[in-house]
Every structure is written in C-alpha cells, then in structure tokens.
Motif scaffolding. Sequence first.
Motif, mmCIF file in Angstrom:
data_model
loop_
_atom_site.group_PDB
_atom_site.id
_atom_site.type_symbol
_atom_site.label_atom_id
_atom_site.label_comp_id
_atom_site.label_asym_id
_atom_site.label_seq_id
_atom_site.Cartn_x
_atom_site.Cartn_y
_atom_site.Cartn_z
ATOM 1 N N LEU A 1 -50.397 -108.913 1.816
ATOM 2 C CA LEU A 1 -49.334 -109.409 2.691
ATOM 3 C C LEU A 1 -48.481 -110.468 1.998
ATOM 4 O O LEU A 1 -47.300 -110.630 2.320
ATOM 5 C CB LEU A 1 -49.936 -109.974 3.977
ATOM 6 C CG LEU A 1 -50.640 -108.962 4.882
ATOM 7 C CD1 LEU A 1 -51.302 -109.654 6.066
ATOM 8 C CD2 LEU A 1 -49.660 -107.896 5.374
ATOM 9 N N ASP A 2 -49.081 -111.185 1.046
ATOM 10 C CA ASP A 2 -48.337 -112.198 0.282
ATOM 11 C C ASP A 2 -47.704 -111.627 -0.982
ATOM 12 O O ASP A 2 -47.206 -112.387 -1.824
ATOM 13 C CB ASP A 2 -49.273 -113.348 -0.098
ATOM 14 C CG ASP A 2 -49.653 -114.208 1.097
ATOM 15 O OD1 ASP A 2 -48.904 -114.192 2.090
ATOM 16 O OD2 ASP A 2 -50.708 -114.880 1.044
ATOM 17 N N ALA B 1 -52.496 -113.174 10.473
ATOM 18 C CA ALA B 1 -51.529 -113.450 9.410
ATOM 19 C C ALA B 1 -50.352 -112.500 9.462
ATOM 20 O O ALA B 1 -50.531 -111.278 9.464
ATOM 21 C CB ALA B 1 -52.215 -113.341 8.039
ATOM 22 N N HIS B 2 -49.165 -113.053 9.504
ATOM 23 C CA HIS B 2 -47.927 -112.290 9.345
ATOM 24 C C HIS B 2 -47.860 -111.057 10.248
ATOM 25 O O HIS B 2 -47.438 -109.971 9.832
ATOM 26 C CB HIS B 2 -47.758 -111.868 7.885
ATOM 27 C CG HIS B 2 -47.857 -112.987 6.902
ATOM 28 N ND1 HIS B 2 -47.024 -114.093 6.932
ATOM 29 C CD2 HIS B 2 -48.727 -113.202 5.859
ATOM 30 C CE1 HIS B 2 -47.352 -114.918 5.947
ATOM 31 N NE2 HIS B 2 -48.391 -114.407 5.298
ATOM 32 N N GLY C 1 -48.205 -119.464 9.119
ATOM 33 C CA GLY C 1 -48.497 -118.244 9.850
ATOM 34 C C GLY C 1 -49.794 -117.558 9.484
ATOM 35 O O GLY C 1 -49.996 -116.396 9.839
ATOM 36 N N VAL C 2 -50.686 -118.243 8.792
ATOM 37 C CA VAL C 2 -51.962 -117.630 8.388
ATOM 38 C C VAL C 2 -53.108 -118.536 8.840
ATOM 39 O O VAL C 2 -53.226 -119.676 8.380
ATOM 40 C CB VAL C 2 -52.041 -117.414 6.870
ATOM 41 C CG1 VAL C 2 -53.386 -116.776 6.499
ATOM 42 C CG2 VAL C 2 -50.889 -116.552 6.385
#
Length: 351
Positions: A233-234, A213-214, A174-175
Amino acid sequence: VVSANYLSFGYQAFFSGIDALRFDFSPNGSAAANWQTSALIEPGKLPQAWNSADLWRALPANPAACTSLPADWKEASGLLGKVADVGADGASAIGDQLTGPAAVCWYAKSTLVAPVFVARVKTQDATSIAALQTALGKTFGDVIGAYEAKAAKSGDADSGYRRLPVTKRDQGVGVTVWQRPVSALSGTALSSKASFASQLSAERYFPVTLALAHGYLIFSPDSRLVDDTLAVLDKRYPALADTLAPQRLPRTILTLTPSSAAALIEREAGAALPADQEAVFRNASRTHLVPKLHALAHYPPVSLTLPQNLPGSTGWVPVEWWFDRAKAGADPAAAAGVADSPADQPGTEGD
C-alpha cells in the motif's frame, strides 16, 4: 457437481453467491477431451458484482494461493456479535463499514494456519474512521488471545484469565496497527527472540496483527504478512496485481503460484511428520510427495476468472483457467501478465 453446502463447512457467509461448482470432462469436437469448470452463481448476493481488482492491488506478489471471497458482511456481523463482547451493535459498527469482496492469501514465508485476510473499508470522514478504530480495537482485545499462565497480572488479569497486552501503534498518516502475542506450538515466531519471552507459555507464538490502513482492513496471525501488505500500500513492495493481466483483474477470483505453493506444502508436511515420531509416513512423504512437489514447482502461475458479464439471475457460468507461461521467461511485458500469446489464453487446462 458439488454443492457449496459441502464446501463451506458452515462458513458460506464469507463467500455467498456461490451455490455450487461443476467439473465436466468431455471431448470438444475433434480435439482431445478436456476439463471444463463452471460455477452456479447467484448474482444478487455478490458484492459489487464480485470485482476483486482493489484486493489484488493491495496484496503482496508471489502468493502460494490467493482467493477472493464475496463476503456477506451483514451475516458475518451476526456471527461476530455472537463471539465478541461488543454485541450485535458493536459488530454492526464494523460490518457496516466493510464493502465488496474480501481476500485470503497464503505465502511460502509463513504457514498454512497463518494466511493474511484483506477487506475494503467504505470511504469515510475522520469521525467515522475514529469510531471504526475504537470498535476494532475493542473487538481485537476481546476475541484475540488465549490464557497465558506466565503472563504478568495487569488490569482485568486479576480475574484469573491472563493474556499478554494488546499494543497499538500508528504507522504514519491513516495507518493503525494492533498486535497481541499468543503462545502456540504452531506459532510463526520463536519465543526466545521476543523481549517478552518470559511471559510466553510455549517455544513459539503468533504475533497476531490487525491493521486499518488506506481504506483497507488487514488481519493475519503472522505480522510479517501484514507488514508486507502495508508495504504494498505504501508502494514499497510489488503487488499481486503487477503480475496479472490488467484486463483480467476485476474478474480474477483465484490465483496460484506453484513454486511458492510447493515450497509451503513441502515445509508444512515435514513439520507435521517429525522424524522421531512419524518415521514411516515421513519416509513415504519424501519418496512420493516431495518429487511431485518439485515437479509442481516448475509449472507456470495459474489464475481463474469469471466472465466479464454475469447473468441477471441464478445460473451456471464458465470459470476460465489462465496459465501465464510467459512469466517464466525474461520478457518484462510478459512478466507483467500482459502477453497475448496462445500460451496466455484460456482453455489449456490439459497442458
């Protein structure tokens, strides 16, 4: 009172719903006179009632300055269609997938000309995400970049307009990240340290970067800020939301960290006033500006919020200023922005 027409410089599509700002200086009963700030809000033009909580959860902590922008994505798509080869349909394919407000933030590690922009993407299935990736990749390749006299010829570069290639990479599920180096004297990276240095036309360059991303779209001329946002985000880097009071997240529209802002402004002022060209102004800056910046660096973080409930029609609403003094101490709860002391209450603009 200042009309948004004079604040927007033609860019009000990126903060629609704000018609004017007002600053009043007046006494409050028997208390000393103080400043009060208000905004003329048009609620019908505010995306998702201007809820910025998701943005603050995605952005890195300790910004010099961050502000939420109640963007009109339909109007912004119209602007994109005029500057990109994708045309109106291609621009709508991007704008229609964005929702809510956007945010722009500056950080001391970068420069004034290279903030990071973040926007939310609507919930989508795999097919929609793939279509958005295609539109973003084409648009990025069309509009990002400048003529590079030393760039190697490849593809359509034979037409005479050379640019360095766009690189695309997937960073986990998703990135997706796109990047193109762009030579510039004010770039944030040194050309000599790049593997493609021989193709660059200046001593510095911008590693211009876009990421999907996300559920977020992230853009910056400085790849480091995109990397930091991806790390947030991670869950590998602290978020700006971690330093704000949870109950204020949705209504926070601007936040400042004076220590970071002072460092950024001092460095930028020095870069803009070379000693061999601007000796007089550089000396004046050191004498008058730098001491004030050093004093500013000791101020606590400040954030501006709107009321929890906005009016149903156009009207003036108060903008509250919050000075989070407790963050300068060692109290972990206070550092998280949840202190409920008088120092963490609005109405102390004069302190």
